[in-house]
Design a protein around this motif. Structure first.
Motif, short mmCIF file in Angstrom:
data_model
loop_
_atom_site.label_atom_id
_atom_site.label_comp_id
_atom_site.label_asym_id
_atom_site.label_seq_id
_atom_site.Cartn_x
_atom_site.Cartn_y
_atom_site.Cartn_z
N MET A 92 -6.28 -1.94 4.28
CA MET A 92 -5.51 -0.84 4.86
C MET A 92 -6.36 0.12 5.70
SD MET A 92 -2.36 -0.25 5.04
CE MET A 92 -1.90 0.97 6.24
N PRO A 93 -7.55 0.54 5.18
CA PRO A 93 -8.36 1.43 6.02
C PRO A 93 -8.73 0.80 7.36
CG PRO A 93 -9.13 1.49 3.74
CD PRO A 93 -8.14 0.37 3.84
N ARG A 114 3.41 -2.48 7.35
CA ARG A 114 2.00 -2.74 7.04
C ARG A 114 1.87 -3.19 5.60
NH1 ARG A 114 0.24 2.91 9.77
NH2 ARG A 114 2.02 3.48 8.50
N VAL A 165 -0.13 -4.90 3.54
CA VAL A 165 -1.45 -5.51 3.32
C VAL A 165 -2.11 -4.87 2.10
CG1 VAL A 165 -1.84 -6.05 5.75
CG2 VAL A 165 -2.65 -3.87 4.82
N ALA A 166 -3.12 -5.58 1.56
CA ALA A 166 -3.86 -5.09 0.41
C ALA A 166 -4.65 -3.83 0.79
CB ALA A 166 -4.82 -6.16 -0.09
N GLU A 167 -4.89 -2.99 -0.20
CA GLU A 167 -5.59 -1.73 0.03
C GLU A 167 -6.95 -1.95 0.70
OE1 GLU A 167 -4.70 1.32 -0.03
OE2 GLU A 167 -6.68 2.18 0.31
N LEU A 197 -4.06 -0.24 -6.27
CA LEU A 197 -5.43 -0.70 -6.13
C LEU A 197 -6.18 0.29 -5.25
CD1 LEU A 197 -4.78 -4.46 -5.27
CD2 LEU A 197 -5.18 -3.49 -7.52
N VAL A 249 -3.54 7.50 -1.95
CA VAL A 249 -3.36 6.32 -2.80
C VAL A 249 -2.94 6.71 -4.21
CG1 VAL A 249 -4.50 4.29 -3.80
CG2 VAL A 249 -4.97 4.93 -1.43
N THR A 307 -11.64 2.47 0.35
CA THR A 307 -10.74 3.62 0.21
C THR A 307 -11.60 4.87 0.09
OG1 THR A 307 -9.34 2.14 -1.09
CG2 THR A 307 -8.73 4.47 -1.05
N ARG A 346 -8.81 9.15 2.01
CA ARG A 346 -7.63 8.34 1.74
C ARG A 346 -7.21 8.35 0.28
NH1 ARG A 346 -4.16 4.68 3.60
NH2 ARG A 346 -3.68 2.91 2.26
N PRO A 386 0.84 -1.20 0.00
CA PRO A 386 0.00 0.00 0.00
C PRO A 386 0.88 1.25 0.00
CG PRO A 386 0.12 -0.89 2.22
CD PRO A 386 0.88 -1.85 1.32
#
Lengths: 281, 402
Positions: B30-31, B23, B25-27, A160, A173, A165, A169, A139
């Motif tokens: 993430m949140p 961290r 991890v996949a998006e 991604l 990204v 998201t 955020r 990420p």
């Protein structure tokens, strides 16, 4: 809204072409080395001619955490057949000998790249003809690992974004994203639920408020109709599990591919491409 | 590497212990990870949170656990005074409950309605199922099908407690695959679900959060040893799979230079055979399950399966803070084989009337190696992190008992 300034690659040129043609693109995903390194190469060599506008090639990993059963199984088949990262790059080189325009994106997880060595990997990938990278477990919080070095090496790093998201955020990204933004249309793993085109349209519009990059949509698109519906509301539709599923189903009891596996995969690609191309007529 | 002023300040803001942690991890996740981190930052600075935690530790878990001088083993070894930290006497029979109480209190604060967990030996699964019963939350436990078969008593306990057990067949059907599957569940159920990770691994803030809950072990040892011997221990020894019981014991002593800290990994059939779970002694740094840490892996970066007689140590990685402590040299990491652990299991059972789990049997095997060579005033603490009830069938099988 961020105006993107990443590397110029076959990806950026392809999306410019698609825009000029007034249509969305078809992105196909297959795992390198599935079901065997040889057949995998044969399929990938012909996939652009069958209608793929961009080619995503999965780098097999033993523990693909964000993927559903179909892609997991394909990774394990490929590894069992002896697939490695250097051999994946060989497939890209073979493809480039016959096609110097269709963009190639490598998709996978970070550990095999980290072990190969980031600088060496970027140099070899660039030389082989790779245009972009999607690394699921990197990420923006870990952008120093590979994203920033990739941009320096002239390779697009594709992020991604997910339904989770949010607007707060998204700017983080897309800040270093280039090539395109990959919208994961469901909260879940690959090849499970299917996306609702209405929800996708709203989400793509939301992403476009934050970036001028093309938006490709994936996870849960299986049929030509679904691909067409997504093509109406985005810049590209990504299909993976459905193609990988054909490879899984067309094997003899010992696990070897049946003779018409390649044709069946390419037939679906043709049907998907027809769906995507007709979507905005 | 040069000596640090303190070893207790990590991780940094982004969750790194030098190059370890992070961290990855996949998006989609993430949140959520950021939400957990934010909630954890608030909770850990809130005295009311710790009051509640401590209340459950005392009245539900049964803490403090005793610090026990194992006199007969001390005599047998003929050297160091060997103390056991009796965390096997905790409710549910292991240290795991310290962490699951902490995390479920956090989950409740966050308003989460569903709990998931991974488990190997089943101790963490039982501890999670237990707190879910206590707080009335549905619980789904992912467990490799190999482990479901070899840890049957714990599978039954979890089911009785109301948990749903999902046997994981993907990959090789062991703990790492159970963790992959739990992460997939979390990605698919982001709104209402909290993932209770069982060890000091995973994406930030889990390694630090689990450590902070398990530090109750070392903090008690410190106090108890001062009371009993008037000084700090000379060495602390614990078994390491993911490393949560060891981290809980070690962390409060990291800045006490005089205290020698030793982690014991599972050497399986022997590190030279390649069939082991000794990530620090036989692996190298890589990225898996959200963190960078030492991993068992191939030359191509594919993750290998570990082997150990103990399902609880059967994990190809280790908590990132241990990786860092290894590189700094502050903690010594050694290993014990299946055979040595089995011998220690029998010795402890016969000499002390304590049936240890196979996990701390590894630590005891190393204690047996070194205690005799240490002076009689050397104070050695070993964490008896779990009891062996779950292992009696397996051990009987290995020993050929009827």
């Amino acid at each position: 809204m961020t105006t993107q300034t990443g590397p110029e690659t076959r990806i950026t040129r392809k999306f410019a072409e698609l825009k000029a043609e007034g249509r969305a693109g078809l992105v196909t995903f297959l795992t390198a080395g599935d079901p065997t390194p040889e057949l995998s190469e044969e399929i990938i060599l012909e996939i652009a001619a069958a209608g793929a506008d961009l080619i995503e090639i999965g780098m097999p990993f033993s523990d693909p955490m964000a993927d559903g059963p179909a892609i997991q199984a394909s990774s394990l088949r490929a590894l069992k057949a002896g697939m490695t990262l250097p051999k994946t790059l060989d497939i890209v080189r073979a493809f480039r000998k016959r096609d110097n325009d269709t963009p190639i994106v490598l998709m996978g997880y970070y550990n095999p790249i980290y072990i190969y060595g980031v600088d060496r990997f970027l140099a070899d990938a660039k030389e082989a003809g790779v245009d972009g990278l999607i690394v699921v477990d990197l990420p923006p919080e870990e952008e120093g690992e590979l994203c920033l070095p990739a941009i320096k090496a002239g390779i697009n790093f594709i992020y991604l974004t997910a339904p989770t998201t949010d607007d707060a955020r998204l700017p983080k990204v897309v800040r270093h994203a280039s090539g395109f933004v990959y919208y994961v249309s469901i909260t879940g793993i690959t090849g499970t639920k299917s996306a609702d085109a209405g929800d996708v349209a709203a989400s793509v519009a939301r992403i476009r408020r934050h970036t001028d990059l093309p938006v490709a949509v994936g996870f849960g698109i299986k049929t030509p109709d679904q691909a067409a519906a997504i093509a109406r509301v985005s810049d590209a539709a990504v299909v993976g599990s459905a193609l990988v599923g054909i490879i899984a189903e067309n094997r003899d009891p010992s696990g070897l591919p049946l003779p018409d596996t390649k044709d069946k995969v390419l037939d679906l690609v043709k049907a998907l491409a027809a769906g995507v191309r007709a979507a905005r007529d | 590497m040069s000596k640090l002023n303190t070893y207790r300040e990590g991780p940094d803001e982004s969750g790194h212990f030098d190059i370890y942690g992070g961290r990855y991890v996949a998006e989609t996740l993430m949140p959520l990870i950021l939400q957990v981190q934010e909630a954890w930052e608030k909770a850990k600075n809130d005295a009311a949170f710790w009051d509640e935690f401590n209340r459950y530790m005392k009245h539900y878990v049964g803490r403090p656990s005793p610090l026990y001088l194992a006199e007969r083993l001390t005599e047998e070894f003929g050297g160091a005074k060997v103390y056991f930290k009796r965390d096997e006497l905790n409710h549910t029979g292991a240290h795991k409950i310290n962490n699951t109480i902490g995390q479920i209190l956090l989950a409740r604060r966050m308003g989460k309605k569903r709990i998931i967990a991974e488990t190997g030996a089943g101790q963490h699964g039982v501890a999670t199922a237990t707190v879910c019963a206590l707080f009335g939350l549905p619980c789904v436990v992912y467990m490799g099908e190999t482990d479901v078969a070899r840890q049957r008593p714990n599978v039954v306990r979890m089911k009785m407690l109301g948990a749903e057990i999902v046997p994981v067949t993907a990959g090789t059907g062991t703990l790492k695959d159970a963790m992959n599957e739990a992460l997939r569940d979390w990605v698919s159920n982001v709104e209402d679900t909290f993932y209770i990770i069982g060890t000091v691994a995973g994406p930030h803030p889990y390694p630090a959060m689990v450590r902070d809950f398990q530090c109750v072990i070392g903090n008690e040892v410190r106090e108890q040893m001062m009371e009993m011997e008037g000084r700090l221990p000379d060495s602390c020894i614990a078994a390491i799979g993911g490393g949560s019981n060891a981290m809980g014991l070690f962390h409060p002593f990291l800045d006490d230079e005089s205290v020698h800290l030793i982690g014991v990994e599972a050497a399986g059939h022997g590190i030279e055979t390649g069939e082991h779970c000794a990530s620090l002694n036989g692996g190298r740094p890589g990225v898996l399950h959200g963190n960078r840490t030492y991993l068992l892996q191939t030359e191509d970066g594919q993750i290998l399966d570990g082997h150990s007689i103990s399902a609880g140590l059967d994990y190809p990685g280790i908590g990132p803070e241990h990786s860092w402590l290894r590189d700094t040299g502050r903690v010594e990491y050694v290993s014990a084989t299946d055979k040595e652990a089995l011998a220690a299991f029998q010795m402890c059972t016969r000499k002390e009337g304590i049936i240890p789990a196979l996990e701390p049997s590894h630590a005891l095997a190393y204690v047996a190696k070194i205690a005799g060579g240490l002076p009689k005033d050397h104070l050695l603490v070993m964490n008896m992190c779990g009891r062996g009830d779950k292992d009696v069938d397996a051990v009987a099988g290995y020993l050929g008992m009827d």
